[in-house]
Design a protein around this motif. Structure first.
Motif, PDB file in Angstrom:
ATOM      1  N   PRO A 345      40.575  18.677 -12.798  1.00  0.00           N
ATOM      2  CA  PRO A 345      41.710  19.567 -13.099  1.00  0.00           C
ATOM      3  C   PRO A 345      41.304  21.034 -13.187  1.00  0.00           C
ATOM      4  O   PRO A 345      42.090  21.912 -12.808  1.00  0.00           O
ATOM      5  N   GLY A 348      41.291  22.290  -9.772  1.00  0.00           N
ATOM      6  CA  GLY A 348      42.652  22.516  -9.312  1.00  0.00           C
ATOM      7  C   GLY A 348      43.217  23.830  -9.822  1.00  0.00           C
ATOM      8  O   GLY A 348      43.848  24.590  -9.076  1.00  0.00           O
ATOM      9  N   LEU A 349      42.984  24.117 -11.118  1.00  0.00           N
ATOM     10  CA  LEU A 349      43.452  25.388 -11.672  1.00  0.00           C
ATOM     11  C   LEU A 349      42.763  26.567 -10.995  1.00  0.00           C
ATOM     12  O   LEU A 349      43.386  27.615 -10.763  1.00  0.00           O
ATOM     13  N   LEU A 377      44.552  18.486  -9.508  1.00  0.00           N
ATOM     14  CA  LEU A 377      45.143  18.284 -10.834  1.00  0.00           C
ATOM     15  C   LEU A 377      45.692  16.869 -10.985  1.00  0.00           C
ATOM     16  O   LEU A 377      45.512  16.235 -12.039  1.00  0.00           O
ATOM     17  N   VAL A 723      49.332  17.212 -18.299  1.00  0.00           N
ATOM     18  CA  VAL A 723      48.952  17.738 -16.990  1.00  0.00           C
ATOM     19  C   VAL A 723      50.171  18.303 -16.263  1.00  0.00           C
ATOM     20  O   VAL A 723      50.102  19.367 -15.631  1.00  0.00           O
ATOM     21  N   LEU A 727      50.517  22.070 -14.927  1.00  0.00           N
ATOM     22  CA  LEU A 727      50.765  22.369 -13.518  1.00  0.00           C
ATOM     23  C   LEU A 727      52.081  23.118 -13.340  1.00  0.00           C
ATOM     24  O   LEU A 727      52.157  24.098 -12.583  1.00  0.00           O
TER      25      LEU A 727
END
Length: 780
Positions: A345, A348-349, A377, A723, A727
């Motif tokens: 994650p 992903g961020l 994510l 999550v 997101l």
């Protein structure tokens, strides 16, 4: 290791899967069904672009907005009128047609045009009109059905459409509702502009969010029967295979299940393709012929699914030590590591962070970073969930017998429990993020109509020249109508109106009864025959300049296809004064007001009437009753329901497509979870039979199974919510919107996921009760 060795070991695994007796066949069947459901949805996804393209093409092929400003009558012309309507919230496409010669263009789906008083209809409309539910609509379409529209003339199997024969349409040509055409096909209007960056971002996120749960379920399905498989692998070690060979054989078994799953998935897809004609979701329907997957994408699915089965199996066995006398899961004694799970994650961020604050003003978003960031994510949910389940169940305290059985089972196999709910957690996380993004940008694609929906609920526009005062009386007598206000209007100019040049000075003219005029201006006194000048409007109009007594003003009779007749009105002496107020249409205008008796000459033919209706919306089908009255007055009367806001069509289309996709994914989730639950029960049937044989109550075992499902799903939904909110917040920052959480929507998403799991668990109870029999201890 050479390719020949790999092929031989994988082939041996395939043979073991196919020749493993009833046990092996059941295991492969469960794997194939699970994989097949995922493959079917993947094939459906690859077919959607073609389906949308075919729908758009057919809509273009039957397009009748192909006219120019001046099309003379000829042997190849057709006069056609737009008579669209709505019935109980569903659009009905209607056309009135009058061919003017033997070579008039034939609309797609027709072989000839119906005679006046007859109509050809779509199969769905024919069914509706023949049922009790279509009674009100049948009153609105007083034509005799003489045929059906063929598939080339429809965009969906559930579309409601008709072509009705008419006569004397040519005098009603106005350039927007009735026109003379020489062909059907693409319009001559400029191409629509493409999607803006925010809508492209929405499409990308929807694509990832809807497909990610499918991939998770396929990965879960190829691991069915893991415990029994590992015991078989130990026997292989006993007869001499090394650990690497054993893993490749296991991968071969998974490969066999995935290959059969491809066959099952193709069958499921073909079955669903045939059933597609009977499905209508949010007004979207298709014909089976639309759903043809792209050959390249279908080939990619055929290659990717078996390859994924092999890779997932090898990855799953990385922490399993297979020895000749048994199997030791090295991951069980050692706690799962958290650090690498957090990297997903965080990665992903990191992908999405550079685009924060970009909005729609700095070009398009980088699609690779968007897809990669969202993917990491959501994959992070599947990586974190096993760690969360293991960490929580290890600390659960004492309770009843059912609770203890469930907790102990989860402590022994937390990975299997997490895998079962991984897909639902990913789907919920993605749905929450999408819901936040849709809610955050909705205001940018929604505009106010400035209509007072408490004052007026419907408006009916009448064709030019139609008597509007009698029409108001007919609407007033319609059941559910509280008040009907009829007003007719046109424009006045200081010179004649032409298509190319209008007058320099113009003023609005509104005609109505005294009661109706009091809805647009404050009148001191009023009698039929009076004429007023209303001042104080929102626009700066010099009323006095155009209302000097004796001045000759020209009425606007132009219909968009050429200059109309020159209708002149001479301003009379003694016009009364009035004060403009906000009228039913939502505007406050300075204008000339006139009662019907004051009309002179041909003025009535230049007026376009509108009836504004206040309704009692508690009356059933009140909107359709009004539309029926409008159709009796004139088939081309246009009835519309007022709303306070209206949304962008593109935004609405994306949201509708998302809903349709979410319904398909939820159906897959439910089916796959049921298969997974049955597989786990089958694995434990001897244990369940042993407990029953020793006196454990069936109710206790049933409750333990429910707890085994409830605990992981509760943890999964909590993780998915965290999550999903993260997101969603990042996506809102990317588009420059204010970060806010619509908690009812978040709870509804989590509730939908929980409802699917509860439904699947309840459906698995009958098989559970059959497995809880002492006879299950028998062995052969």
């Amino acid at each position: 290791m050479n390719t020949r060795q790999w092929s031989r070991d994988l082939g041996m695994g395939v043979r073991f899967a196919c020749t493993g007796g009833r046990e092996g066949w059941v295991r492969m069947l469960l794997t194939a069904v699970g994989v097949g459901l995922g493959v079917a949805l993947l094939l459906l996804t690859t077919a959607i672009p073609n389906a949308l393209a075919v729908r758009d093409q057919r809509n273009e092929d039957r397009n009748d907005y192909t006219y120019g400003p001046h099309v003379p009558k000829a042997a190849n012309t057709l006069v056609i009128s737009d008579a669209d309507t709505t019935y109980r919230g569903t659009d009905v496409r209607g056309r009135l047609v009058e061919p003017e010669g033997p070579r008039a263009p034939i609309a797609p789906g027709l072989t000839k045009y119906p005679a006046p008083g007859d109509m050809v209809v779509s199969p769905a409309l024919k069914t509706l009109l023949g049922s009790a539910d279509g009674k009100l609509l049948r009153e609105r379409l007083p034509y005799r059905i003489v045929g059906t529209i063929g598939e080339p003339g429809l965009i969906g199997s559930h579309e409601l459409a008709y072509y009705a024969g008419a006569k004397d349409l040519a005098p009603r040509i106005n350039g927007w509702q009735t026109a003379r055409i020489t062909h059907f096909g693409p319009s001559r209007s400029p191409q629509q502009e493409g999607l803006d960056p925010v809508l492209i971002l929405l499409v990308l996120v929807v694509f990832v969010v809807l497909l990610m749960p499918v991939a998770v379920f396929i990965a879960t399905a190829v691991r069915f029967g893991g415990e029994r498989r590992d015991r078989r692998l130990a026997a292989l070690r006993l007869v001499g295979s090394d650990s690497r060979m054993t893993r490749r054989i296991a991968a071969g078994e998974a490969l066999a299940g995935s290959l059969v799953g491809l066959v099952f998935g193709t069958g499921f897809f073909l079955l669903g393709r045939q059933l597609a004609a009977s499905v209508d979701i949010m007004g979207i329907s298709v014909f089976p012929s639309y759903l043809n997957p792209s050959p390249a994408l279908a080939a990619l699915v055929a290659v990717a699914v078996p390859a994924a089965a092999v890779l997932v199996t090898l990855f799953a066995l990385r922490g399993v030590v297979i020895e000749p006398l048994g199997v030791v899961r090295t991951a069980k004694p050692a706690r799962r590591r958290l650090w690498w799970r957090l990297l997903l994650p965080l990665g992903g961020l990191a992908c999405l962070a550079p685009m924060i604050g970009q909005g729609r003003s700095n070009g398009t978003f980088n699609e690779y970073l968007v897809i990669g960031g969202v993917l990491l994510l959501l994959v992070g949910v599947t990586a974190l969930l096993p760690w969360v389940v293991e960490a929580v169940v290890a600390r659960l305290g004492l309770g009843g017998v059912a609770w203890q059985l469930a907790v102990r089972r989860l402590q022994l196999s937390s990975g299997s429990a997490a895998r079962m709910v991984n897909g639902i957690a990913v789907a919920v996380a993605g749905a929450i993020a999408l819901q936040m993004l849709f809610a955050g940008v909705q205001g940018d694609y929604t505009k106010s109509t400035a209509r007072d929906t408490d004052r007026i609920q419907m408006q009916v526009n009448l064709p030019r020249g139609l008597p509007f005062v009698p029409a108001a009386g007919k609407f007033a007598s319609t059941k559910g109508v509280r008040k009907a206000t009829a007003l007719a209007s046109t424009e006045l100019g200081d010179r004649r109106w032409t298509p190319d040049h209008g007058p320099e000075n113009t003023l609005s003219l509104t005609v109505g009864t005294c009661a109706s005029l009091r809805d647009v201006a404050r009148l001191t006194s009023c009698h039929d025959g009076d004429v007023f000048t209303a001042k104080g409007g929102e626009r700066d109009v010099d009323v006095d300049k155009l209302t000097r007594p004796g001045l000759r003003l020209h009425l606007n009779t132009s219909d968009g296809t050429g200059a109309g007749p020159d209708v002149v009105w001479t301003v009379p002496h003694g016009m009364k004064q009035a004060r403009a107020i906000t009228g039913p249409g939502g505007t406050k205008d300075s204008q000339v007001l006139m009662t019907p008796a004051a009309l002179s000459g041909r003025m009535s033919s230049a007026l376009t009437g509108a009836v504004y209706l206040k309704l009692d919306e508690s009356v059933p089908d009140v909107h359709d009753r009004v539309r029926n009255t409008a159709a009796r007055i004139d088939p081309l009367a246009d009835a519309m329901v007022w709303s306070a806001t209206e949304e962008s069509n593109k935004f609405t289309s994306i949201r509708t497509g998302t809903f349709v996709g979410a319904v398909c994914v939820l159906a897959l989730i439910g089916a796959s979870l049921l298969v997974s639950q049955l597989e786990q029960l089958r694995e434990r049937r001897k244990l369940l039979s042993s407990l029953v044989a020793f006196g454990t109550r069936r109710r206790t075992l049933s409750m333990s199974v429910l707890w085994q499902t409830a605990i992981p799903i509760a943890l999964g939904l909590l993780l998915a919510s965290a999550v999903g909110l993260t997101l969603g917040g990042v996506l809102l920052k990317m588009v420059g919107a204010t970060v806010s959480v619509d908690w009812p929507s978040v709870l509804s998403m989590a509730g939908a996921g929980a409802a699917v799991v509860v439904t699947v668990t309840l459906l698995s109870l009958p098989p559970l009760l059959r497995l809880m029999r002492p006879e299950g201890l028998r062995t052969e």
